[in-house]
Each structure stands twice: as structure tokens, then as C-alpha cells.
Design a protein around this motif. Structure first.
Motif, PDB file in Angstrom:
ATOM      1  N   ARG A 129       1.298   7.048  -1.230  1.00  0.00           N
ATOM      2  CA  ARG A 129       2.068   8.249  -1.572  1.00  0.00           C
ATOM      3  C   ARG A 129       1.592   8.841  -2.898  1.00  0.00           C
ATOM      4  O   ARG A 129       1.480  10.061  -3.026  1.00  0.00           O
ATOM      5  N   GLN A 130       1.323   7.996  -3.882  1.00  0.00           N
ATOM      6  CA  GLN A 130       0.827   8.474  -5.180  1.00  0.00           C
ATOM      7  C   GLN A 130      -0.524   9.165  -5.022  1.00  0.00           C
ATOM      8  O   GLN A 130      -0.766  10.201  -5.642  1.00  0.00           O
ATOM      9  N   ILE A 131      -1.392   8.599  -4.215  1.00  0.00           N
ATOM     10  CA  ILE A 131      -2.717   9.185  -4.003  1.00  0.00           C
ATOM     11  C   ILE A 131      -2.588  10.577  -3.381  1.00  0.00           C
ATOM     12  O   ILE A 131      -3.211  11.529  -3.847  1.00  0.00           O
ATOM     13  N   LEU A 178       0.810  -1.218   0.000  1.00  0.00           N
ATOM     14  CA  LEU A 178       0.000   0.000   0.000  1.00  0.00           C
ATOM     15  C   LEU A 178       0.846   1.273   0.000  1.00  0.00           C
ATOM     16  O   LEU A 178       0.440   2.272  -0.595  1.00  0.00           O
ATOM     17  N   ARG A 229       1.435   3.287  -3.214  1.00  0.00           N
ATOM     18  CA  ARG A 229       0.142   3.735  -3.739  1.00  0.00           C
ATOM     19  C   ARG A 229      -0.424   4.878  -2.905  1.00  0.00           C
ATOM     20  O   ARG A 229      -0.987   5.829  -3.445  1.00  0.00           O
TER      21      ARG A 229
END
Length: 81
Positions: free
Chosen positions: A69-71, A64, A67
Motif C-alpha cells: 500500500r505504501q509503494i 507485505l 508495504r
């Protein structure tokens, strides 16, 4: 899953501590624990291995983290735009 839960998750993973993450977010440790618990419940998995006062990412947590961090980056980019 919400932004505040993801922020708490990232900070706990970086600090390896619920207490230190709470300090950085200017929250109480129970508030951080509640956010992590809610995130784990929504994903139906444990994100951290808790051994005594030590905390480390579980396999699900490791998956997770990038992901999350990308969000948060996408949300921040959207706010700037």
C-alpha cells in the motif's frame, strides 16, 4: 515485482477472492492468478493460503500488505507531483 502485481495483490487480499479482484480490475481471473504467481515467484514465498475457493493472507502476505500500500501511494504521489 511491479505495480500491476501489487495492485492485484492488494485487491485479492481486500476481496478475499481472485475472481472479485479480477472483476474490479476489469481482467480475467487467470490474469490475476498469473500476476499473483509472478509476485510470489519474485519474492520466493506464498502470499496467500488457498483452501478450496477460499483465500486468505499468509504470514508473508500480511507482512507485505502495508508495504504494498505504501509503494502504491508513493507511486501515485509521484504521478501527481
Amino acid at each position: 515485482m511491479d505495480i500491476h502485481q501489487l495492485q492485484a495483490f492488494i485487491l485479492v487480499s481486500e476481496c478475499a477472492s481472485f475472481s472479485l479482484a479480477a472483476e474490479k480490475l476489469h481482467l480475467t481471473q487467470p490474469a490475476i492468478s498469473k500476476r499473483i504467481s509472478a509476485l510470489e515467484e519474485s519474492l520466493d514465498t506464498s502470499l496467500f493460503d488457498r483452501i478450496g475457493h477460499s483465500v486468505s493472507l499468509s504470514e508473508a502476505g500480511k507482512a507485505l500488505l502495508p508495504r504494498a500500500r505504501q509503494i502504491l501511494l508513493a507511486v501515485e504521489d509521484s504521478r501527481r507531483a
